[in-house]
Write a protein that holds these residues in place. Structure first.
Motif, PDB file in Angstrom:
ATOM      1  N   PHE A  58       0.839  -1.193   0.000  1.00 52.00           N
ATOM      2  CA  PHE A  58       0.000   0.000   0.000  1.00 52.00           C
ATOM      3  C   PHE A  58       0.878   1.249   0.000  1.00 52.00           C
ATOM      4  O   PHE A  58       2.037   1.206   0.431  1.00 52.00           O
ATOM      5  CB  PHE A  58      -0.907   0.021   1.229  1.00 52.00           C
ATOM      6  N   LEU A  59       0.324   2.344  -0.481  1.00 55.23           N
ATOM      7  CA  LEU A  59       1.047   3.614  -0.490  1.00 55.23           C
ATOM      8  C   LEU A  59       1.484   3.989   0.922  1.00 55.23           C
ATOM      9  O   LEU A  59       0.694   3.913   1.869  1.00 55.23           O
ATOM     10  CB  LEU A  59       0.170   4.726  -1.065  1.00 55.23           C
ATOM     11  N   ARG A  60       2.740   4.390   1.065  1.00 60.64           N
ATOM     12  CA  ARG A  60       3.234   4.819   2.370  1.00 60.64           C
ATOM     13  C   ARG A  60       2.739   6.227   2.687  1.00 60.64           C
ATOM     14  O   ARG A  60       2.845   7.121   1.840  1.00 60.64           O
ATOM     15  CB  ARG A  60       4.760   4.858   2.389  1.00 60.64           C
ATOM     16  N   PRO A  61       2.207   6.448   3.886  1.00 64.87           N
ATOM     17  CA  PRO A  61       1.835   7.804   4.285  1.00 64.87           C
ATOM     18  C   PRO A  61       3.059   8.723   4.276  1.00 64.87           C
ATOM     19  O   PRO A  61       4.189   8.285   4.525  1.00 64.87           O
ATOM     20  CB  PRO A  61       1.298   7.619   5.710  1.00 64.87           C
ATOM     21  N   ASP A  62       2.851   9.995   3.984  1.00 64.55           N
ATOM     22  CA  ASP A  62       3.963  10.950   3.921  1.00 64.55           C
ATOM     23  C   ASP A  62       4.746  10.993   5.228  1.00 64.55           C
ATOM     24  O   ASP A  62       5.976  11.117   5.214  1.00 64.55           O
ATOM     25  CB  ASP A  62       3.437  12.350   3.581  1.00 64.55           C
ATOM     26  N   LEU A  73       5.286   8.610   7.273  1.00 68.98           N
ATOM     27  CA  LEU A  73       6.152   7.432   7.360  1.00 68.98           C
ATOM     28  C   LEU A  73       7.361   7.587   6.440  1.00 68.98           C
ATOM     29  O   LEU A  73       8.489   7.246   6.813  1.00 68.98           O
ATOM     30  CB  LEU A  73       5.364   6.179   7.000  1.00 68.98           C
ATOM     31  N   LYS A  74       7.137   8.120   5.243  1.00 71.48           N
ATOM     32  CA  LYS A  74       8.262   8.377   4.335  1.00 71.48           C
ATOM     33  C   LYS A  74       9.264   9.327   4.980  1.00 71.48           C
ATOM     34  O   LYS A  74      10.485   9.133   4.889  1.00 71.48           O
ATOM     35  CB  LYS A  74       7.757   8.971   3.023  1.00 71.48           C
ATOM     36  N   LYS A  75       8.751  10.382   5.611  1.00 68.90           N
ATOM     37  CA  LYS A  75       9.635  11.344   6.261  1.00 68.90           C
ATOM     38  C   LYS A  75      10.404  10.688   7.401  1.00 68.90           C
ATOM     39  O   LYS A  75      11.598  10.927   7.592  1.00 68.90           O
ATOM     40  CB  LYS A  75       8.829  12.535   6.800  1.00 68.90           C
ATOM     41  N   GLY A  76       9.719   9.821   8.146  1.00 70.02           N
ATOM     42  CA  GLY A  76      10.373   9.138   9.248  1.00 70.02           C
ATOM     43  C   GLY A  76      11.511   8.250   8.782  1.00 70.02           C
ATOM     44  O   GLY A  76      12.587   8.221   9.391  1.00 70.02           O
ATOM     45  N   ARG A  77      11.287   7.549   7.682  1.00 65.40           N
ATOM     46  CA  ARG A  77      12.340   6.689   7.147  1.00 65.40           C
ATOM     47  C   ARG A  77      13.517   7.521   6.650  1.00 65.40           C
ATOM     48  O   ARG A  77      14.678   7.137   6.817  1.00 65.40           O
ATOM     49  CB  ARG A  77      11.781   5.793   6.032  1.00 65.40           C
ATOM     50  N   ALA A  78      13.219   8.661   6.033  1.00 62.66           N
ATOM     51  CA  ALA A  78      14.288   9.548   5.573  1.00 62.66           C
ATOM     52  C   ALA A  78      15.064  10.122   6.763  1.00 62.66           C
ATOM     53  O   ALA A  78      16.297  10.213   6.732  1.00 62.66           O
ATOM     54  CB  ALA A  78      13.699  10.676   4.727  1.00 62.66           C
ATOM     55  N   ASP A  79      14.352  10.484   7.836  1.00 60.92           N
ATOM     56  CA  ASP A  79      15.008  11.009   9.036  1.00 60.92           C
ATOM     57  C   ASP A  79      15.883   9.941   9.696  1.00 60.92           C
ATOM     58  O   ASP A  79      16.974  10.234  10.196  1.00 60.92           O
ATOM     59  CB  ASP A  79      13.965  11.511  10.037  1.00 60.92           C
ATOM     60  N   PHE A  80      15.399   8.691   9.679  1.00 65.50           N
ATOM     61  CA  PHE A  80      16.195   7.603  10.241  1.00 65.50           C
ATOM     62  C   PHE A  80      17.501   7.431   9.466  1.00 65.50           C
ATOM     63  O   PHE A  80      18.570   7.218  10.049  1.00 65.50           O
ATOM     64  CB  PHE A  80      15.385   6.307  10.216  1.00 65.50           C
ATOM     65  N   ALA A  81      17.418   7.532   8.139  1.00 59.08           N
ATOM     66  CA  ALA A  81      18.613   7.402   7.305  1.00 59.08           C
ATOM     67  C   ALA A  81      19.627   8.504   7.588  1.00 59.08           C
ATOM     68  O   ALA A  81      20.832   8.317   7.401  1.00 59.08           O
ATOM     69  CB  ALA A  81      18.226   7.409   5.830  1.00 59.08           C
ATOM     70  N   LYS A  82      19.135   9.656   8.074  1.00 54.47           N
ATOM     71  CA  LYS A  82      20.016  10.790   8.395  1.00 54.47           C
ATOM     72  C   LYS A  82      20.369  10.830   9.887  1.00 54.47           C
ATOM     73  O   LYS A  82      20.911  11.828  10.375  1.00 54.47           O
ATOM     74  CB  LYS A  82      19.325  12.102   8.011  1.00 54.47           C
ATOM     75  N   ASN A  83      20.030   9.729  10.602  1.00 53.33           N
ATOM     76  CA  ASN A  83      20.296   9.620  12.046  1.00 53.33           C
ATOM     77  C   ASN A  83      19.538  10.659  12.864  1.00 53.33           C
ATOM     78  O   ASN A  83      19.966  11.030  13.968  1.00 53.33           O
ATOM     79  CB  ASN A  83      21.802   9.736  12.324  1.00 53.33           C
ATOM     80  N   LYS A  84      18.394  11.091  12.354  1.00 51.36           N
ATOM     81  CA  LYS A  84      17.552  12.026  13.097  1.00 51.36           C
ATOM     82  C   LYS A  84      16.503  11.298  13.934  1.00 51.36           C
ATOM     83  O   LYS A  84      15.855  11.910  14.786  1.00 51.36           O
ATOM     84  CB  LYS A  84      16.847  12.991  12.132  1.00 51.36           C
ATOM     85  N   LEU A  85      16.329  10.004  13.657  1.00 50.52           N
ATOM     86  CA  LEU A  85      15.430   9.155  14.434  1.00 50.52           C
ATOM     87  C   LEU A  85      16.203   7.920  14.863  1.00 50.52           C
ATOM     88  O   LEU A  85      17.036   7.409  14.112  1.00 50.52           O
ATOM     89  CB  LEU A  85      14.232   8.702  13.593  1.00 50.52           C
ATOM     90  N   THR A  86      15.908   7.424  16.052  1.00 48.62           N
ATOM     91  CA  THR A  86      16.491   6.147  16.476  1.00 48.62           C
ATOM     92  C   THR A  86      15.711   5.007  15.832  1.00 48.62           C
ATOM     93  O   THR A  86      14.600   5.198  15.312  1.00 48.62           O
ATOM     94  CB  THR A  86      16.429   5.992  18.003  1.00 48.62           C
ATOM     95  N   HIS A  87      16.273   3.820  15.881  1.00 47.33           N
ATOM     96  CA  HIS A  87      15.580   2.656  15.335  1.00 47.33           C
ATOM     97  C   HIS A  87      14.277   2.416  16.081  1.00 47.33           C
ATOM     98  O   HIS A  87      13.251   2.068  15.482  1.00 47.33           O
ATOM     99  CB  HIS A  87      16.479   1.419  15.423  1.00 47.33           C
ATOM    100  N   GLN A  88      14.284   2.616  17.391  1.00 47.25           N
ATOM    101  CA  GLN A  88      13.076   2.424  18.187  1.00 47.25           C
ATOM    102  C   GLN A  88      12.001   3.430  17.793  1.00 47.25           C
ATOM    103  O   GLN A  88      10.812   3.087  17.683  1.00 47.25           O
ATOM    104  CB  GLN A  88      13.388   2.545  19.675  1.00 47.25           C
TER     105      GLN A  88
END
Length: 375
Positions: free
Chosen positions: A20-24, A26-41
Motif C-alpha cells: 500500500f502507499l506509504r503515508p507521507d 512514514l516516508k519522512k520518518g524513514r528519511a530522518d532515520f537514514a540521516k540519524n535524526k530518528l532512532t531505530h526504536q
C-alpha cells in the motif's frame, strides 16, 4: 445461475496483492532515520502506528486477508533478502531499467554461505498477527526463491556468487534450505497464508528485456527449470494447512513497468508445474497478452485476475471488467477465478502515482465487481 463456492482461504473472490502507499509521515520518518535524526526504536514506533492505521482500513473495507502494506520495507524484495545470513546489502552501478525510468541501484549479493539464522520479518509478522487477531487472515508476502536467485546473478553480483559457490548446485541447495527454514519459522509464528512474489517469469515473457539483462546468453528453457526447482523445492514438505500462492507481474515501480508479453513462453512450466494454490496474475492492459495461456493451469488451481490497475488513478469501467472476467471463464471455470488489482500500490517506498483515496477506491471497485459476479 449456478451456486458458486464461498472461499474461506486465500485467494479470496476480491483480494489484494500486498503493498500500500506509504503515508507521507512514514516516508519522512524513514528519511530522518537514514540521516540519524530518528532512532531505530522511534522509527519502529512510527511504523507500528501507521500499520495499525492501515490494518483498520483494510478490515473496514472488508478484506478477508490483510497485510502490513510492506510499510517496514524500502523494496518489496531486497529487504527480505538482506535478512539472511551470508547476504549483503550492496549498490550496483545500475538500477533496474523500467519504461522511461531507472530505479535506485540497491541490490543483494552473497558474501558467505546462505543460511537462515533469524530474520526480522518474523518479528514483523508477529506484530501484524497480534493487531489483526481473528478479524481477518494475516498474509505474509515475500519474494519467491527464483526472484532471490535472479538477484544474486544480476550484474556484478554473479562474481560474488561464484566466489562463494563454485558449484552452482550448492547455491541452489542452500537457498532452498534457507527458505524452507524461514517458512517453518514463520508457520510457528502462526502464518497460514504466504505469498511468493515473482517477477522472474514476467522477465522471461519479454525476449527484448531478457536479452538486455543477460546479453542473450542464457538458455530460457533451462532457466525456467531452475526457477521451478527453486520455487517447488523451497515449499515442499510443509504443513498442509499453510496456503501458498504466487504473484507474477512485469514490474511495478513509480507507475512504470519493466517488461511486456503474454504468459505463453512460460505457461507450461509456471502454470503446469509450480506447486502453489493460486496465481495472482497481471492482466490490466495489452502488455499482459490474452487469457489463452490459462489453459495450461493444472490441478484446479485458482487464478486471481489482476484486471484493475494499481498504476493509474482512473477507475476502470465496471461492465468492461465483468466482460473480461466472463471471457476468462471460458478457459478457467468461474468458480476458480477471483479478482484483484494487477499489483501492489507501492512495490517500493516511492509508490505509484495516485493518492491514498484513489487506492481505496480501486479496492472498493474490486469488491463491488466481485460481489456482483460471484455473489
Amino acid at each position: 445461475m449456478k451456486t458458486l463456492t464461498q472461499r474461506t482461504s486465500s485467494p479470496f473472490r476480491y483480494d489484494i496483492v500486498g503493498s500500500f502507499l506509504r503515508p507521507d509521515a512514514l516516508k519522512k520518518g524513514r528519511a530522518d532515520f537514514a540521516k540519524n535524526k530518528l532512532t531505530h526504536q522511534e522509527l519502529t514506533e512510527l511504523e507500528n502506528f501507521w500499520i495499525r492505521d492501515l490494518v483498520e482500513k483494510e478490515i473496514a473495507i472488508g478484506l478477508h486477508a490483510v497485510t502490513d502494506g510492506e510499510f517496514r520495507r524500502s523494496y518489496w524484495h531486497l529487504d527480505f533478502m538482506w535478512g539472511f545470513s551470508g547476504i549483503e546489502h550492496n549498490v550496483l552501478t545500475q538500477g533496474y531499467l523500467f519504461h522511461g525510468e531507472e530505479t535506485r541501484a540497491d541490490s543483494a549479493r552473497v558474501i558467505n554461505k546462505i543460511r537462515f539464522v533469524d530474520h526480522p520479518f518474523l518479528k514483523h509478522f508477529r506484530f501484524l498477527k497480534e493487531i489483526v487477531g481473528t478479524r481477518a487472515q494475516t498474509r505474509q508476502t515475500i519474494p519467491g526463491p527464483a526472484q532471490f536467485f535472479s538477484e544474486l546473478v544480476r550484474g556484478e553480483n554473479e562474481k560474488s556468487l561464484d566466489a562463494v559457490y563454485p558449484n552452482r548446485e550448492d547455491a541452489y541447495h542452500d537457498l532452498i534450505q534457507a527458505y524452507h527454514d524461514f517458512i517453518l519459522a514463520l508457520y510457528a509464528e502462526g502464518c497460514r497464508n504466504l505469498q511468493l512474489d515473482d517477477c522472474t517469469w514476467g522477465m522471461l515473457c519479454d525476449m527484448n528485456y531478457w536479452k538486455n539483462q543477460s546479453g542473450g546468453e542464457s538458455n530460457i528453457q533451462a532457466l525456467q527449470e531452475v526457477y521451478l526447482q527453486l520455487n517447488n523445492d523451497a515449499i515442499a514438505d510443509l504443513p498442509d494447512n499453510l496456503v501458498i500462492n504466487t504473484h507474477v507481474c512485469r514490474g511495478n515501480y513509480h507507475s512504470t513497468w519493466a517488461t511486456s508479453g503474454g504468459y505463453a513462453p512460460v505457461s507450461k512450466v509456471l502454470f503446469g508445474k509450480e506447486n502453489v494454490t493460486g496465481y495472482y496474475l497481471e492482466f490490466d492492459d495489452d502488455r499482459s497478452g490474452d487469457f489463452t495461456p490459462l489453459q495450461d493451469i493444472t490441478d484446479n488451481k485458482i487464478v486471481v485476475l489482476g484486471l484493475i490497475t494499481s498504476k493509474r488513478p482512473k477507475l476502470e469501467n465496471k461492465s468492461a471488467i465483468i466482460s473480461r472476467i466472463k471471457e476468462a471463464s471460458q478457459i478457467i471455470p468461474l468458480d476458480r477465478l477471483c479478482l484483484s488489482p494487477q499489483c501492489g500500490f507501492s512495490s517500493t517506498e516511492e509508490g505509484n502515482i495516485l493518492t491514498e483515496e484513489d487506492q481505496w477506491k480501486k479496492i472498493a471497485l474490486v469488491k463491488t465487481i466481485a460481489e456482483e459476479v460471484w455473489g
